[in-house]
Design an enzyme around this catalytic site. Structure first.
Site, mmCIF file in Angstrom:
data_model
loop_
_atom_site.group_PDB
_atom_site.id
_atom_site.type_symbol
_atom_site.label_atom_id
_atom_site.label_comp_id
_atom_site.label_asym_id
_atom_site.label_seq_id
_atom_site.Cartn_x
_atom_site.Cartn_y
_atom_site.Cartn_z
ATOM 1 N N TYR A 1 -128.722 13.779 -12.863
ATOM 2 C CA TYR A 1 -128.473 12.429 -13.350
ATOM 3 C C TYR A 1 -128.906 11.412 -12.297
ATOM 4 C CZ TYR A 1 -124.563 12.079 -10.115
ATOM 5 O OH TYR A 1 -123.805 12.042 -8.967
ATOM 6 N N PHE B 1 -126.336 3.575 -7.898
ATOM 7 C CA PHE B 1 -125.115 3.861 -7.151
ATOM 8 C C PHE B 1 -124.977 5.340 -6.799
ATOM 9 C CE2 PHE B 1 -123.772 4.043 -11.618
ATOM 10 C CZ PHE B 1 -123.119 5.268 -11.678
ATOM 11 N N ASP B 2 -125.724 6.204 -7.514
ATOM 12 C CA ASP B 2 -125.655 7.644 -7.191
ATOM 13 C C ASP B 2 -126.777 8.371 -7.929
ATOM 14 O OD1 ASP B 2 -124.771 9.927 -5.992
ATOM 15 O OD2 ASP B 2 -123.138 10.306 -7.418
ATOM 16 N N ILE C 1 -115.626 11.665 -15.868
ATOM 17 C CA ILE C 1 -115.092 10.447 -16.472
ATOM 18 C C ILE C 1 -115.156 10.604 -17.995
ATOM 19 C CG2 ILE C 1 -115.645 8.950 -14.519
ATOM 20 C CD1 ILE C 1 -118.185 8.108 -15.989
ATOM 21 N N TYR D 1 -114.624 3.704 -14.683
ATOM 22 C CA TYR D 1 -113.691 3.501 -13.579
ATOM 23 C C TYR D 1 -112.850 2.231 -13.750
ATOM 24 C CZ TYR D 1 -116.229 7.286 -11.434
ATOM 25 O OH TYR D 1 -116.784 8.506 -11.178
ATOM 26 N N PHE E 1 -126.349 6.020 -17.079
ATOM 27 C CA PHE E 1 -126.729 7.327 -16.557
ATOM 28 C C PHE E 1 -127.961 7.849 -17.302
ATOM 29 C CE2 PHE E 1 -122.258 7.137 -15.443
ATOM 30 C CZ PHE E 1 -122.240 7.666 -14.151
#
Length: 574
Positions: free
Chosen positions: A63, A73-74, A93, A119, A136
């Site tokens: 991902y 962010f990731d 999540i 979140y 994502f």
């Protein structure tokens, strides 16, 4: 996603994202206002999808996560490993738990997750702001369930399958090993040699130990192994990551058990079989040598020459030494030789280690060094006043062949008889023996072993080396020979003045011409007889030389002696 965003296992990134490449390129971002519901867009769907994600499945996926402003962010690609988790068990999540449902391996999805399913108002300090919508780009790499079992799909079955893989068998097989997404991690084909192992004794991962059972040589199957029957959480430390499902495309090449003996299949046995081969015999046979999968590794036919060997003396591999016993001349049989009775673990030349060998043989002939000739009388006249003996002049027809019926020669094709003096060395020993004590008109079959025929050398281009010969004989004429040691005999009493009879010009000297004329006259009148079958001129010349003791080209009265006048009786012509 769970609060811990980083990947938990390592795997090299694979380039299966189409136009998307992990990096700073952000996925498309929906316009404002921020969505309040989960949104899933299927960017790429594989043609085949045998299975889709369900609650309770374990997945491995890549991902890249971005915010609404396009900032990343990731990314699992940055960590060099997939993200691995159970679906629907709170390890992700809530939005991702839902977004993965129904996804196929190699499917790519763009997932938009509202803060309420991510979140929320708290975010993740320093990483994800409060009330952030997350985007994502997901690529599913693997899927399995703890309830899964081994999957086996056979896509090619050979027409003949006399035996299947059992526990403790030794197998040789080729394979391609891939991950569930098709990434190749290993292949026996690239090494150009089979994978060789025992089955069911723990030398393989449990899934392969079980997946190979029941296979036939020549069979091809797909074996899909869940990670708990493969390398589990640890992977193999090389190309197989943690918790990876494995797919093996297997082709079984060979199969045997260390307890196996040879297997013999008698494909053709001639109706007449007077004798079977035994230890100590010398055999000539043709063969094709193949592996169990049918691949040819050797053939005597390609060399246009039989394989010739003694049996039971260790001149051939143990399996063939045993498999060639008890055969008939002309028999065809298949001999299957396990490696411990063949070339063992090491192999030789074109034969790999631990290979089962298949020999399709055709026995041409065999004999024993102690064999004599074999005579079968096919016809014998009712009246037989005289039997052939040494010194007789014989005229006969013959057909000569090998034991398999291959014709070598025949007097019939020349339209004339074969003529010899028996016992004079004009034919091979076996024929000389086989022609004795025959009647005129008699027909025989004479089988001659090579040591009484043409031996190991044979006759170049005509008779193979070490060949057993078969002669069908018909004796047509017999001229009785002279007693042993004689080339000329008198049929009447010898005149006391024989020298004067020969010396026509009465000059006390006999020359070759006088001597020859006289002998021919006596033979023509029936008073004397020359040995039949020989050159009369040479016989007479030898007789003359025996009398010409000083070798001056003439015979005097002092030199001339009859046989009974010879001191040692060596000059026996007169």
């Amino acid at each position: 996603m769970a609060a811990a965003l980083g990947p938990v296992l390592a795997l090299q990134a694979v380039c299966l994202l189409g136009s998307f490449v992990a990096g700073n390129d952000a996925p498309p971002v929906p316009g404002s206002p921020a969505p309040s519901e989960l949104h899933v867009e299927r960017l790429a769907v594989p043609d085949s999808c045998p299975r889709a994600v369900q609650i309770g499945d374990f997945v491995r996926y890549h991902y890249q996560g971005t915010l609404a402003n396009g900032n990343k962010f990731d990314s699992s690609y940055d960590h060099g490993t997939t993200y691995n988790a159970f679906v629907g068990k709170g390890q992700l999540i809530a939005g991702m738990d839902k977004a993965l449902i129904g996804m196929c391996v190699n499917e790519r999805r763009l997932v938009t997750i509202p803060p309420s399913l991510a979140y929320g108002s708290e975010g993740v300090s320093g990483v994800i702001p409060p009330d952030a919508v997350l985007y994502f780009d997901v690529l599913l790499m693997d899927i399995w369930n703890p309830e899964d079992t081994l999957m086996v799909e056979t896509y090619h079955t050979p027409s003949n399958c006399s035996r299947t893989v059992q526990v403790s068998d030794f197998v040789r097989y080729h394979y391609n090993g891939t991950l569930l997404d098709g990434t190749l991690f290993d292949s026996s084909h690239t090494r150009m040699r089979t994978y060789d192992t025992y089955v069911g004794i723990g030398w393989l991962i449990p899934g392969m130990d079980k997946g190979l059972l029941g296979m036939c040589v020549g069979e091809k199957r797909i074996i899909t192994v869940p990670p708990f029957l493969a390398y589990g959480e640890d992977g193999d430390g090389r190309g197989i990551p943690s918790q990876a499902s494995l797919v093996f495309d297997v082709a079984l090449v060979d199969l045997h058990n260390p307890k196996d003996g040879i297997m013999i299949e008698r494909q053709f046995v001639p109706e007449s079989c007077e004798r079977v081969s035994q230890s100590g015999d010398f055999m000539r046979y043709h063969y094709n040598g193949t592996f169990l999968d049918g691949s040819l590794f050797d053939s005597s036919y390609s060399r246009n020459h039989t394989y010739d060997t003694y049996l039971g003396k260790g001149y051939v591999i143990a399996g063939m030494d045993e498999g060639l016993l008890g055969t008939c001349i002309g028999e065809r049989r298949r001999i299957i030789v396990p490696p411990h009775l063949g070339y063992g673990e090491e192999g030789t030349g074109k034969i790999p280690g631990s290979a089962v060998l298949v020999f399709d043989i055709h026995v041409i002939d065999f004999h024993n060094p102690e064999d004599s000739i074999s005579i079968t009388t096919r016809y014998k006249p009712t009246v037989c006043s005289e039997l052939s003996k040494k010194g007789d002049y014989l005229k006969y027809h013959y057909n000569a062949s090998l034991m398999d019926g291959t014709e070598l020669d025949s007097t019939m094709r020349y339209g004339k008889t074969y003529n010899i003096v028996l016992g004079s060395g004009q034919v091979v020993i076996g024929m000389d023996l086989g022609l004795r004590e025959m009647c005129v008109g008699e027909k025989r079959t004479i089988i001659i072993p090579p040591h009484l025929g043409y031996g190991e050398a044979g006759v170049d281009g005509e008779v193979p080396g070490s060949a057993v010969l078969v002669f069908d004989i018909e004796l047509l004429e017999l001229v009785a020979g002279l007693p042993e040691g004689y080339m000329f005999i008198w049929n009447e009493e010898v005149l006391p003045d024989l020298f004067k009879q020969i010396d026509k010009d009465e000059n006390g000297e006999i020359f070759l011409e006088e001597f020859s004329d006289y002998i021919h006259t006596q033979v023509d009148a029936g008073k004397g007889k020359l040995a039949p079958g020989f050159d009369a001129a040479k016989i007479i010349e030898n007789m003359f030389k025996n009398q010409d003791r000083n070798n001056d080209g003439k015979i005097t009265a002092e030199e001339f002696k009859l046989k009974d006048q010879e001191p040692n009786k060596t000059h026996d012509e007169l």
